[in-house]
Every structure is written in structure tokens, then in C-alpha cells.
Design a protein around this motif. Structure first.
Motif, PDB file in Angstrom:
ATOM      1  N   UNK A  68       0.852  -1.184   0.000  1.00  0.00           N
ATOM      2  CA  UNK A  68       0.000   0.000   0.000  1.00  0.00           C
ATOM      3  C   UNK A  68       0.892   1.239   0.000  1.00  0.00           C
ATOM      4  N   UNK A  69       1.046   1.903  -1.143  1.00  0.00           N
ATOM      5  CA  UNK A  69       1.928   3.076  -1.229  1.00  0.00           C
ATOM      6  C   UNK A  69       1.564   4.191  -0.254  1.00  0.00           C
ATOM      7  N   UNK A 122      -5.344  -2.527  -1.823  1.00  0.00           N
ATOM      8  CA  UNK A 122      -3.940  -2.495  -1.387  1.00  0.00           C
ATOM      9  C   UNK A 122      -3.896  -2.746   0.122  1.00  0.00           C
ATOM     10  N   UNK A 123      -3.160  -3.776   0.514  1.00  0.00           N
ATOM     11  CA  UNK A 123      -3.052  -4.154   1.931  1.00  0.00           C
ATOM     12  C   UNK A 123      -1.630  -3.846   2.409  1.00  0.00           C
ATOM     13  N   UNK A 124      -1.525  -3.122   3.506  1.00  0.00           N
ATOM     14  CA  UNK A 124      -0.202  -2.769   4.038  1.00  0.00           C
ATOM     15  C   UNK A 124       0.657  -4.023   4.192  1.00  0.00           C
ATOM     16  N   UNK A 125       1.924  -3.914   3.825  1.00  0.00           N
ATOM     17  CA  UNK A 125       2.831  -5.057   3.670  1.00  0.00           C
ATOM     18  C   UNK A 125       2.860  -5.957   4.909  1.00  0.00           C
ATOM     19  N   UNK A 126       3.039  -5.374   6.079  1.00  0.00           N
ATOM     20  CA  UNK A 126       3.186  -6.208   7.279  1.00  0.00           C
ATOM     21  C   UNK A 126       1.851  -6.728   7.796  1.00  0.00           C
ATOM     22  N   UNK A 151       9.070  -3.270   3.869  1.00  0.00           N
ATOM     23  CA  UNK A 151       7.862  -3.261   3.062  1.00  0.00           C
ATOM     24  C   UNK A 151       6.977  -2.136   3.533  1.00  0.00           C
ATOM     25  N   UNK A 152       6.608  -1.238   2.632  1.00  0.00           N
ATOM     26  CA  UNK A 152       5.813  -0.066   3.002  1.00  0.00           C
ATOM     27  C   UNK A 152       6.439   0.712   4.148  1.00  0.00           C
ATOM     28  N   UNK A 153       7.773   0.864   4.064  1.00  0.00           N
ATOM     29  CA  UNK A 153       8.560   1.712   4.966  1.00  0.00           C
ATOM     30  C   UNK A 153       8.681   1.152   6.388  1.00  0.00           C
ATOM     31  N   UNK A 154       8.300  -0.097   6.588  1.00  0.00           N
ATOM     32  CA  UNK A 154       8.455  -0.733   7.898  1.00  0.00           C
ATOM     33  C   UNK A 154       9.212  -2.044   7.726  1.00  0.00           C
TER      34      UNK A 154
END
Length: 581
Positions: A68-69, A122-126, A151-154
Motif C-alpha cells: 500500500x503506497x 492495497x493491503x499494508x505489507x506487514x 515493506x511499506x517503509x516498515x
């Protein structure tokens, strides 16, 4: 409701299909493209999933992607304003996002004859990682943790899962990452390729924890259970590191700074001999990861009290650490699904959408990994007929054995005679491990079996161990821990008195990365191991992936080609028994 989950634009691209809450198909793109860890849009995996279910894109309600950008946007802005990284680093990230086609465009390009009218989520990476473990686990409640590169800055996320909901307690954000720590040190020791971290795990038992003081200068444990990196030893936060994720082999540029060599000594260069120093660094890297991981898990257990734990993320592939969780934390039950890394995010994305549906109640449990393509005896017969001249030229006999008991008995006898077997059965495994359907098998009792396999087929580093597949009800007799390990995601110590009986699958430290085999999930493989056990008294087979420096074989053609170009003794393709004379 049909939900298509995908992991795209990253290593180990993949797709899965969930129909009314049940996983019906899952596969990694590398198996079709024949390029390890293939990165890009998983069009062939999507094609397989649709065909397996007998549906078209028009029947898909939601396509869910594990990215998720917009996630963690304020953290991204804050980091950029505060740290002011190189302009090239910022522009490279923006350029990558701009150049990518939308999911709808990708689907239209790959499937011009079909139309997709559903929704893209879009689902946040973690969150996708956490869902990929918890939502297919056997637990109604469990602590959940995801640890990987980024992933997605985390790089990490943890919390608690209850019913169909996951509540996230906290995260670790860029630039701090245990995945980056492990990957950087993997590069430092001289293993530069994407996915080489497993080599460090294999090398670690040959070393000593001689560099722990240095490791604790690199990784800084925090009171809340989280961690930070000493960024003096890294480049990724301030300089442009070359990343390649599009349509091919993923690659990552050098992550460590010159200060790493000041701390640990010279970098191991290509072709340089592996010394005891490198082995000691490997051991210390693994030990530091475990120390950090258990620190987080102990804080997580103290907060929530659940004895159940679900692990995901690329670091969830660290089977050595996974196997020590019960000895180093209060957790009593640990579940890791077969594709814990980014490929598994496809499942997490799909199940995150499932669990958002009003009234949805979880019922599916992933207790096996057989969600890939399968091929019947007719397809195999046609292949053998078309390749008959080549098969005969290799001096092979071909026999159809439709009596399963006889097939397993003959194969078990061949294994007991020291022969190397290619075993191709049923649906292909989901995830990186060969679990008895796309496997090369050998006799675990032979001290020379590792050398035989490396000489005939694998040609890999001598320090890397081979794995034991064992009947579930025999685990307590052979290992120091008695647990469910269906996906080969935990390493346990082999009982000291048993190590001499199975030297081919006993690592330097007396451990084995086991797979527990069940009659109800893989009856033919269970019968084969049982037949071998009846003949030898050892209910264990040496199991390694069916490949030769390539992705695991997917189709019968690839299995036959691998058999013919190597020195494998026997190939069992479904009911077909092909033997070199």
C-alpha cells in the motif's frame, strides 16, 4: 466470493486464489519463468490460479496486493525532511512508482481476452504478512509477529490476533531492520545474491560466537522489545543502493558501509576461501538475530499472555531461530506457514480482504502446502512417449506401476541401496521447500550421501545441510522436541544417541531441519517413508528440492530434463518408474 491475492514488483512474486474463505491455489512465479526469486507482475501464477478453479478474471471480485503506497506516509515524509537522504535515493523511489503500470493495466495486458470488473485492494505489507500466518493458523487467538527487510517503509510489526481481527501494537520503521542487518552481513561474508541468507544459517554451526561484542554495537535492543541499527555501519538510509525488482532476478547492491570492515576485518571477496573468521562471523550474526528476536517475543508474550505465536516475514524463514522459540520464550505453540516470506503476502492480502467481509468467520486451516499444479498419468505418458529416444539413449527402463504399495516398496528399496531418487507427485508445494511432491530423496543412514548428492546433482557448498522428512508419530523418538513441523520451518536437535544412525541429515551441531509427514495430507509420501522404515528401522528420508541450480521443478518436462542431464538413478513421475540401468 473469489479473491485473488498477489505479491508483485518484489522478489518471489506470487499469486493465490481464495474462494469463499478457502485457499484453492497458490504458486510462485519463478516456477513458470524458471528464474529464481523472479520479481515483477505474477501473470503466469494468476493464470494458473484461475485455471485451477475453472474461472476467469470476470469472476474475481477483488484483487488484493500486499503493498500500500499510502501506508506509513507521514513516517516517510518525516524521515525525508529530517534525514535528507541523497537526492538520487528519493528520485529512484519516485521513478519506480511512476513507471509501474496499475494492477488493472497489468491484468489487461496479460489477459487481453478477459475483462476484470472487480475491485483492487492495497493491503499494508506487514498486515499482509501477519494475516498470512494468523488467518490460516489453527489458533483462535495468538500473538503475531512479522520481521523482514522492508515493506511499506516498515521492517517489523507485532500484535495480537483474535478471531478474524488483527490488532497491531507497534512497528519498526525504515531505516532500522533485522532483515537488512542479516542481508548486509550475508553480503559481507561473501554471499552477494538475493536470498543467500540461508547459507549463513548453514555456515553458523561451524563457528563460535567470537564477534558478539561487535554485533551488539551494530544492533541495539530497546526496552520496549524493539531494536535499532547503528546506522554508521550501513548505506541504505543515506545513499542510493541499487535495487532491481522488475521482470527478472531480484538484486540488491551493497548495504554495509566501509565502517563494517573497520569493526569486523576485511570483507570476503569473490572466490576467497572461507576461513574460521568467516564462520565465527556467521555464527555471531545468527546469534545476534536470535537474541533480538527472542527479546521482542518475550516482551510480546508479557503484554498479551497468549501461548500461541504466529510468525511471518522474510526472517520467518529463519528455521534455526524458529526451532528455539519454545526454549527461549514462554510461547508453547508456534505456527509458520510454508511461504513465510514475501510470496506468502499474497495469501495475507487475500485473507485480509476476506476477514473484512461482514459476518466472515474463519474456518480454513493451512495444514499442508500442496496448492500448485498437478499432472496426471496421461500427461506424463505422452511426455515419456515423445522423449522415448532420449530416455533409451540414457539406458533407462520405463515401467508403469499402478499398485501404490508396490511403487513405494520398490522406491524404498532403491533408496536403501544408496540410489538417488527424483520424486514427482501430485500438486506442487507452495513456498520454497520441497515437501515430498517435488523432492530428491536419499538414504539418511549413509555418511557419504551428502557427497553423492553434491557430486551427482546439487554441486552446492559442502557446509549446507540436507533435511530429514520423518513420520509425525516418530518425531519424539529421534528429536529432542516433539512438535508439528509440516513445512520444514523449524530446526530441532536430533537425539544424541540417534545422530550416528542418520549422519546424512545431521548437521555439524547435531541439528536437523525436519519435515513432519502425515498420512492425511500426503498419503503417498507417508507410505513411501513407512516402507523405508519397515525395511531399515529408520522412518526418515533425506529430502532436498528437485532442482539443479534452478527453481524447483514444476512440470513433468522439467523433472525429466533434470533427471536426464544429471546422474540421478531413478525418477518416479506419478505412477511411472524410470530407472537408469
Amino acid at each position: 466470493m473469489n479473491i485473488l491475492g498477489i505479491n508483485a514488483y518484489h522478489g518471489d512474486s506470487s499469486a493465490c486464489l481464495v474462494v469463499d474463505g478457502k485457499l484453492v491455489a497458490a504458486v510462485e512465479e519463478e516456477r513458470f519463468r524458471r528464474i529464481k526469486h523472479w520479481a515483477g507482475f505474477p501473470s503466469e501464477s494468476i493464470r494458473y490460479c484461475l485455471e485451477e478453479a475453472g474461472i476467469s478474471l470476470g469472476d474475481v471480485a477483488v484483487v488484493a496486493i500486499n503493498s500500500d503506497p499510502k501506508a506509513n506516509l507521514m513516517k516517510k515524509i518525516g524521515f525525508t525532511l529530517k534525514k535528507r537522504p541523497e537526492f538520487g535515493l528519493i528520485m529512484d523511489r519516485l521513478k519506480n512508482q511512476k513507471e509501474r503500470r496499475s494492477i488493472e493495466q497489468e491484468l489487461a495486458h496479460a489477459f487481453p481476452e478477459q475483462s476484470f470488473n472487480g475491485e483492487v485492494r492495497h493491503i499494508e505489507h506487514h498486515l499482509a504478512h501477519l494475516s498470512s500466518a494468523f488467518h490460516v493458523s489453527p489458533y483462535d487467538e495468538a500473538a503475531v509477529v512479522s520481521v523482514d527487510g522492508f515493506g511499506d517503509f516498515a521492517s517489523a510489526s507485532w500484535g495480537i490476533g483474535r478471531g478474524s481481527e488483527i490488532s497491531i501494537d507497534d512497528k519498526v520503521y525504515f531505516p532500522h531492520s533485522m532483515g537488512t542487518f542479516y542481508q548486509a552481513l550475508t553480503q559481507f561474508i561473501g554471499f552477494p545474491h538475493y536470498g543467500d541468507e540461508y547459507k549463513v544459517m548453514g555456515l553458523a554451526p561451524y563457528g563460535e560466537p567470537a564477534y558478539m561484542d561487535q554485533m551488539r554495537q551494530i544492533v541495539l535492543l530497546q526496552d520496549d522489545g524493539s531494536f535499532k541499527l547503528n546506522l554508521d555501519y550501513f548505506r541504505h538510509h543515506r545513499e542510493k543502493v541499487d535495487y532491481e525488482w522488475e521482470n527478472g532476478i531480484p538484486s540488491v547492491g551493497r548495504l554495509f558501509s566501509d565502517k563494517m570492515a573497520e569493526l569486523l576485518g576485511p570483507v570476503r571477496e569473490k572466490g576467497e576461501e572461507l576461513t574460521q573468521r568467516h564462520k565465527d562471523i556467521a555464527h555471531s550474526v545468527q546469534k545476534m538475530y536470535e537474541e533480538t528476536f527472542f527479546h521482542l517475543l518475550n516482551k510480546l508474550h508479557a503484554r498479551h499472555g497468549s501461548d500461541n505465536l504466529c510468525i511471518a516475514g522474510g526472517c520467518g524463514m529463519n528455521s534455526v531461530a524458529n526451532g528455539k522459540v519454545r526454549r527461549n520464550t514462554p510461547f508453547k505453540q508456534v505456527y509458520i506457514q510454508s511461504a513465510a516470506g514475501d510470496a506468502g503476502g499474497a495469501i495475507g492480502a487475500a485473507y485480509s480482504v476476506c476477514c473484512d467481509q461482514p459476518g466472515f468467520a474463519r474456518s480454513f486451516v493451512m495444514d499442508h502446502a500442496y496448492f500448485g499444479p498437478s499432472f496426471d498419468n496421461t500427461v506424463i505418458a505422452d511426455l515419456l512417449d515423445s522423449k522415448r529416444k532420449k530416455i533409451m539413449a540414457e539406458g533407462c527402463s520405463v515401467e508403469l506401476i499402478e499398485d501404490e504399495s508396490l511403487l513405494c516398496t520398490k522406491t524404498a528399496i532403491a533408496i536403501s541401496e544408496g540410489k538417488v531418487i527424483g520424486w514427482f507427485q501430485g500438486r506442487m508445494e507452495w513456498g520454497p521447500r520441497a515437501l515430498g511432491n517435488r523432492s530428491i530423496l536419499g538414504d539418511p543412514r549413509r555418511d557419504d550421501m551428502k557427497d553423492i548428492l553434491n557430486l551427482k546433482i546439487k554441486r552446492r557448498e559442502s557446509f549446507r545441510p540436507f533435511a530429514p522428512s520423518i513420520l509425525r508419530d516418530a518425531v519424539a523418538d529421534w528429536f529432542e522436541e516433539d512438535d508439528e513441523v509440516p513445512f520444514m520451518m523449524k530446526v530441532f536437535q536430533i537425539r544424541e544417541e540417534k545422530r550416528g544412525e542418520i549422519p546424512a541429515v545431521t548437521h555439524a551441531d547435531g541439528s536437523g531441519r525436519l519435515q513432519t509427514v502425515y498420512e492425511h495430507t500426503n498419503p503417498r509420501y507417508h507410505q513411501l517413508i513407512s516402507a523405508f522404515g519397515e525395511q531399515t528401522g529408520v522412518p526418515i528420508l533425506l529430502n532436498t528440492s528437485f532442482n539443479e541450480n534452478e527453481p524447483v521443478v514444476c512440470r513433468p518436462e522439467e523433472a525429466l530434463d533434470c533427471f536426464l542431464r544429471t546422474k540421478m538413478d531413478l525418477l518416479v513421475l506419478g505412477d511411472w518408474f524410470i530407472e537408469r540401468k
